[in-house]
Design a protein around this motif. Structure first.
Motif, PDB file in Angstrom:
ATOM      1  N   PHE A  86       0.839  -1.199   0.000  1.00  0.00           N
ATOM      2  CA  PHE A  86       0.000   0.000   0.000  1.00  0.00           C
ATOM      3  C   PHE A  86       0.873   1.246   0.000  1.00  0.00           C
ATOM      4  CE2 PHE A  86      -3.170  -2.979   1.661  1.00  0.00           C
ATOM      5  CZ  PHE A  86      -4.216  -2.655   0.815  1.00  0.00           C
ATOM      6  N   HIS A  87       0.423   2.236  -0.724  1.00  0.00           N
ATOM      7  CA  HIS A  87       1.170   3.487  -0.779  1.00  0.00           C
ATOM      8  C   HIS A  87       0.265   4.620  -1.229  1.00  0.00           C
ATOM      9  CE1 HIS A  87       1.359   1.813  -4.847  1.00  0.00           C
ATOM     10  NE2 HIS A  87       1.472   3.051  -5.288  1.00  0.00           N
ATOM     11  N   THR A  88       0.766   5.831  -1.025  1.00  0.00           N
ATOM     12  CA  THR A  88       0.144   7.046  -1.542  1.00  0.00           C
ATOM     13  C   THR A  88       0.885   7.363  -2.830  1.00  0.00           C
ATOM     14  OG1 THR A  88      -0.042   7.771   0.752  1.00  0.00           O
ATOM     15  CG2 THR A  88      -0.400   9.452  -0.958  1.00  0.00           C
ATOM     16  N   GLU A  89       0.156   7.596  -3.925  1.00  0.00           N
ATOM     17  CA  GLU A  89       0.825   7.920  -5.181  1.00  0.00           C
ATOM     18  C   GLU A  89       1.581   9.255  -5.036  1.00  0.00           C
ATOM     19  OE1 GLU A  89       0.499   5.605  -7.373  1.00  0.00           O
ATOM     20  OE2 GLU A  89       1.590   6.467  -9.059  1.00  0.00           O
ATOM     21  N   LEU A  90       2.737   9.347  -5.673  1.00  0.00           N
ATOM     22  CA  LEU A  90       3.571  10.561  -5.653  1.00  0.00           C
ATOM     23  C   LEU A  90       3.920  11.023  -4.233  1.00  0.00           C
ATOM     24  CD1 LEU A  90       2.126  12.811  -8.559  1.00  0.00           C
ATOM     25  CD2 LEU A  90       3.897  11.069  -8.677  1.00  0.00           C
ATOM     26  N   LEU A 207      -5.222   4.519   0.399  1.00  0.00           N
ATOM     27  CA  LEU A 207      -3.949   3.944  -0.056  1.00  0.00           C
ATOM     28  C   LEU A 207      -4.267   2.854  -1.078  1.00  0.00           C
ATOM     29  CD1 LEU A 207      -2.556   3.451   3.535  1.00  0.00           C
ATOM     30  CD2 LEU A 207      -1.658   5.121   1.911  1.00  0.00           C
ATOM     31  N   HIS A 208      -3.352   2.650  -2.016  1.00  0.00           N
ATOM     32  CA  HIS A 208      -3.582   1.567  -2.976  1.00  0.00           C
ATOM     33  C   HIS A 208      -2.353   0.679  -3.085  1.00  0.00           C
ATOM     34  CE1 HIS A 208      -1.592   4.629  -5.379  1.00  0.00           C
ATOM     35  NE2 HIS A 208      -1.227   3.676  -6.212  1.00  0.00           N
ATOM     36  N   GLY A 209      -2.599  -0.544  -3.489  1.00  0.00           N
ATOM     37  CA  GLY A 209      -1.528  -1.508  -3.704  1.00  0.00           C
ATOM     38  C   GLY A 209      -1.960  -2.471  -4.795  1.00  0.00           C
ATOM     39  N   ALA A 222      -4.335   2.345 -18.031  1.00  0.00           N
ATOM     40  CA  ALA A 222      -3.986   3.747 -18.297  1.00  0.00           C
ATOM     41  C   ALA A 222      -4.088   4.468 -16.968  1.00  0.00           C
ATOM     42  CB  ALA A 222      -4.951   4.346 -19.304  1.00  0.00           C
ATOM     43  N   ARG A 223      -3.176   5.418 -16.727  1.00  0.00           N
ATOM     44  CA  ARG A 223      -3.172   6.118 -15.436  1.00  0.00           C
ATOM     45  C   ARG A 223      -3.047   7.624 -15.656  1.00  0.00           C
ATOM     46  NH1 ARG A 223       1.568   4.577 -11.372  1.00  0.00           N
ATOM     47  NH2 ARG A 223       2.860   5.438 -13.015  1.00  0.00           N
ATOM     48  N   ILE A 224      -3.885   8.373 -14.997  1.00  0.00           N
ATOM     49  CA  ILE A 224      -3.658   9.818 -14.958  1.00  0.00           C
ATOM     50  C   ILE A 224      -3.743  10.293 -13.504  1.00  0.00           C
ATOM     51  CG2 ILE A 224      -4.413  10.305 -17.342  1.00  0.00           C
ATOM     52  CD1 ILE A 224      -6.938  11.451 -16.295  1.00  0.00           C
TER      53      ILE A 224
HETATM   54 FE   LIG Z   1       0.705   3.568  -7.250  1.00  0.00          FE
END
Ligand SMILES: [Fe+2]
Length: 228
Positions: A86-90, A207-209, A222-224
């Motif tokens: 798990f993490h916070t993007e950026l 959080l996502h993983g 695709a990611r934005i």
């Molecule tokens: Fe990520």
């Protein structure tokens, strides 16, 4: 760790659930990659301003990467095709982006699920929140490394990414271990991808993983990233 499959939100009102629970699933009608990317862009533009990802691009296609192919300071460089924690993007930016939008171009043969966890459900006591808000840790980002707290002032966002956060003292070690322990005991929600699915994540709250993947599985998302 108990995991639950997430329910599909009302596809006509994808932004309602986002405000209520920090994420929203939108079943796109895109029959091809371009349609999914264009729908992703439209939703993103409703939410705020696009910001570039680590590779400097405003729109990226991500695939599970082995350790050799990944950006040297990314989670993939450390965890490769295994489960991504798990993490916070950026997290390595002073202010992580507010939203993360993922659109499924191809779920792949052996789909790697995306897992979500709202940090507010992790049961931090007010004392623990004070610790997270009052303890500086090192955010490693090459020459742009800086010190920051895990919890932003006022609890606006939680910064957590084991690949770039580092304790510099005992309090920092306690704070990072606390978050790690609560995440391990948390009840995340799991999304198994289908083509054209779009997941909108409030990156300040959820959080996502990723569950472990397999090279050549063919999963492409695709990611934005959005500032708001
Ligand atoms: Fe990520």
């Amino acid at each position: 760790m108990a995991e639950r499959d997430i329910a599909i939100s009302d596809t006509r009102q994808p932004l309602g659930p986002l405000a209520e629970r920090g994420w929203s699933l939108h079943c796109g009608e895109g029959v091809d990659a371009d349609a999914t990317v264009s729908e992703l862009s439209k939703l993103g533009d409703r939410l705020g301003t696009r910001v570039p990802g680590r590779a400097g691009s405003l729109e990226e296609v991500i695939e599970p990467q082995g350790t050799d192919d990944a950006h040297p300071r990314s989670l993939s460089a450390r965890y490769g095709l295994g489960a991504l924690p798990f993490h916070t993007e950026l997290s390595h930016r002073t202010r992580p982006c507010r939203y993360l939008l993922l659109g499924c171009i191809d779920p792949g043969a052996l789909t790697a699920a995306t897992i979500l966890l709202d940090w507010r459900t992790l049961g931090f006591s007010s004392q623990e929140l004070d610790l997270l808000e009052g303890t500086a840790v090192l955010v490693r980002s090459g020459r742009r490394s800086f010190y920051a707290t895990i919890l932003a002032p006022g609890g606006v966002f939680l910064r957590y990414d084991p690949s770039c956060l580092e304790a510099v003292d005992k309090r920092g070690r306690i704070a990072l271990a606390l978050v790690e322990d609560r995440i391990a005991a948390g009840s995340p929600q799991v999304h198994h991808w289908h083509r054209a699915d779009i997941l909108i994540i409030d990156n300040w709250r959820v959080l996502h993983g990723r569950s472990s993947s397999d090279r050549g599985s063919g999963r492409r998302l695709a990611r934005i990233l959005i500032d708001a």
